[in-house]
Design a protein around this motif. Structure first.
Motif, PDB file in Angstrom:
ATOM      1  N   ALA A   1       6.259   3.988   8.118  1.00  0.00           N
ATOM      2  CA  ALA A   1       4.824   4.088   8.386  1.00  0.00           C
ATOM      3  C   ALA A   1       4.128   2.856   7.835  1.00  0.00           C
ATOM      4  O   ALA A   1       4.339   2.484   6.685  1.00  0.00           O
ATOM      5  N   GLU A   2       3.299   2.213   8.661  1.00  0.00           N
ATOM      6  CA  GLU A   2       2.568   1.010   8.253  1.00  0.00           C
ATOM      7  C   GLU A   2       1.139   1.364   7.888  1.00  0.00           C
ATOM      8  O   GLU A   2       0.572   2.306   8.431  1.00  0.00           O
ATOM      9  N   GLY A   3       0.546   0.578   7.018  1.00  0.00           N
ATOM     10  CA  GLY A   3      -0.894   0.720   6.748  1.00  0.00           C
ATOM     11  C   GLY A   3      -1.244   1.897   5.853  1.00  0.00           C
ATOM     12  O   GLY A   3      -2.318   2.483   5.998  1.00  0.00           O
TER      13      GLY A   3
ATOM     14  N   LEU B   1      11.402  -1.728  15.939  1.00  0.00           N
ATOM     15  CA  LEU B   1      10.348  -1.778  16.954  1.00  0.00           C
ATOM     16  C   LEU B   1       9.008  -1.606  16.240  1.00  0.00           C
ATOM     17  O   LEU B   1       8.720  -0.543  15.688  1.00  0.00           O
ATOM     18  N   ASP B   2       8.230  -2.702  16.199  1.00  0.00           N
ATOM     19  CA  ASP B   2       6.982  -2.767  15.425  1.00  0.00           C
ATOM     20  C   ASP B   2       5.814  -2.179  16.224  1.00  0.00           C
ATOM     21  O   ASP B   2       5.854  -2.154  17.452  1.00  0.00           O
ATOM     22  N   ASP B   3       4.792  -1.750  15.516  1.00  0.00           N
ATOM     23  CA  ASP B   3       3.550  -1.249  16.138  1.00  0.00           C
ATOM     24  C   ASP B   3       3.836  -0.145  17.152  1.00  0.00           C
ATOM     25  O   ASP B   3       3.203  -0.081  18.216  1.00  0.00           O
ATOM     26  N   PHE B   4       4.783   0.722  16.821  1.00  0.00           N
ATOM     27  CA  PHE B   4       5.203   1.740  17.787  1.00  0.00           C
ATOM     28  C   PHE B   4       4.058   2.681  18.156  1.00  0.00           C
ATOM     29  O   PHE B   4       3.310   3.142  17.296  1.00  0.00           O
TER      30      PHE B   4
END
Ligand code: C2E
Ligand code: MG
Ligand code: MG
Ligand code: MG
Length: 285
Positions: A231-233, A174-177
């Motif tokens: 964790a993205e970014g 599930l992206d951009d949670f």
């Protein structure tokens, strides 16, 4: 006078709208032929485990436009979503990503974004099964990243499609949670393999206490549900230290590598080893 100016402004506004619409139509027309002219490219960005090893690469599409140069997906994926083009582009992305991953070292997975209308318009389980079979890729080495948008309109159908994908053996993220309207309710409706904490939370780690509290809570929530947390970014060493201390399973960001036409070089991997040297510091207690 004021009225005249108002009308003038309106006419100007309408003219600007025409130009914008014209530009959009042009881009849409050009996009229609982009696959045939071989103008789409996949870039790959590593997703790194807590110890610094590469877990997977996220495939990120770019459009190599002959005049405009490299067009970002933020500029043309929404356009493809609003027209009927997203299914074809999505198929090309899946096929190209599976072909690439089949040539990579065994443990590396490939993570592919699927946007909401692609999810709705195409028979995704059939498309995915065909791509896996065509390239002989183990289902377990493909991760599909979907966003909360797939649940809007018809959540029951979305869950049925997700279950069909699950039974193929692919992994689901599930992206951009945390950015949607009811993130928690989606976790209740379907059991994902992992959640990706949106960059907006990660970016402000170390700047304000609230972001740390939110990322910690999401990580605990994910772990308590038996999910992996990415964790993205991640852009700074300080963010990396905090995320390692929180026990985040995987991290992705410019700190490790920017998306690139080829997967990580030996130089990138040496860089990863040095970034992760030593035990994670205790800083979030
Ligand atoms: P996303 O799936 O959330 O992908 C992560 C985006 O964050 C990528 O932007 C990536 O380049 C960028 N990013 C990674 N690390 C950092 C960082 O440390 N700092 C910052 N500021 N940004 C970072 P990109 O490649 O421009 O893609 C944007 C969005 O377009 C993606 O967001 C995804 O929603 C969509 N997209 C990209 N490729 C595809 C595709 O093949 N199919 C579909 N349907 N959507 C795609
Ligand atoms: Mg993604
Ligand atoms: Mg994301
Ligand atoms: Mg995004």
């Amino acid at each position: 006078r004021v009225k005249d100016e108002g009308r003038g402004a309106l006419r100007f506004f309408e003219a600007a709208m025409d130009v914008q619409l014209q530009g959009r139509r042009e881009l849409e027309q050009e996009l229609r032929g982009a696959i045939g002219r071989d103008e789409l490219r996949l870039f790959y960005q590593p997703i790194v485990k807590g110890g610094g090893e590469i877990e997977s690469f996220e495939a990120l599409v770019r459009w190599h436009h002959p005049v405009r140069g490299l067009v970002s997906p933020a500029a043309f994926i929404p356009l493809a979503e609003q027209t009927d083009q997203i299914a074809r582009i999505g198929e090309w992305v899946l096929d190209t990503a599976c072909a690439a991953a089949a040539r990579w070292p065994q443990p590396w997975r490939v993570s592919v974004n699927v946007s909401p209308n692609q999810f709705r318009q195409s028979d995704l389980p059939a498309v995915v099964a065909a791509a896996l079979a065509r390239h002989g890729l183990e289902p377990d080495r493909l991760v599909l990243e979907i966003t909360e948008g797939v649940f809007i309109q018809d959540a029951a159908t979305a869950v049925a499609v997700l279950n069909a994908l699950r039974s193929l053996g692919v992994r689901l993220a599930l992206d951009d949670f945390g950015t949607g309207y009811s993130s928690l309710s989606y976790l209740q409706q379907f059991r994902f393999d992992k959640i990706k904490v949106d960059q907006s939370f990660v970016r402000r780690l170390g700047e304000d206490e609230n972001s740390l509290t939110i990322v910690r809570a999401i990580t605990h929530l994910g772990h308590n549900l038996g999910l992996e947390v990415t964790a993205e970014g991640v852009e700074t060493a300080e963010q990396l230290a905090m995320l390692r201390d929180l026990g985040c399973d995987q991290m992705q960001g410019y700190l490790f590598a920017r998306p690139a036409a080829a997967t990580a070089s030996e130089r990138d991997r040496a860089r990863l080893r040095s970034l992760f040297a030593g035990e994670p510091a205790k800083i979030c207690a």
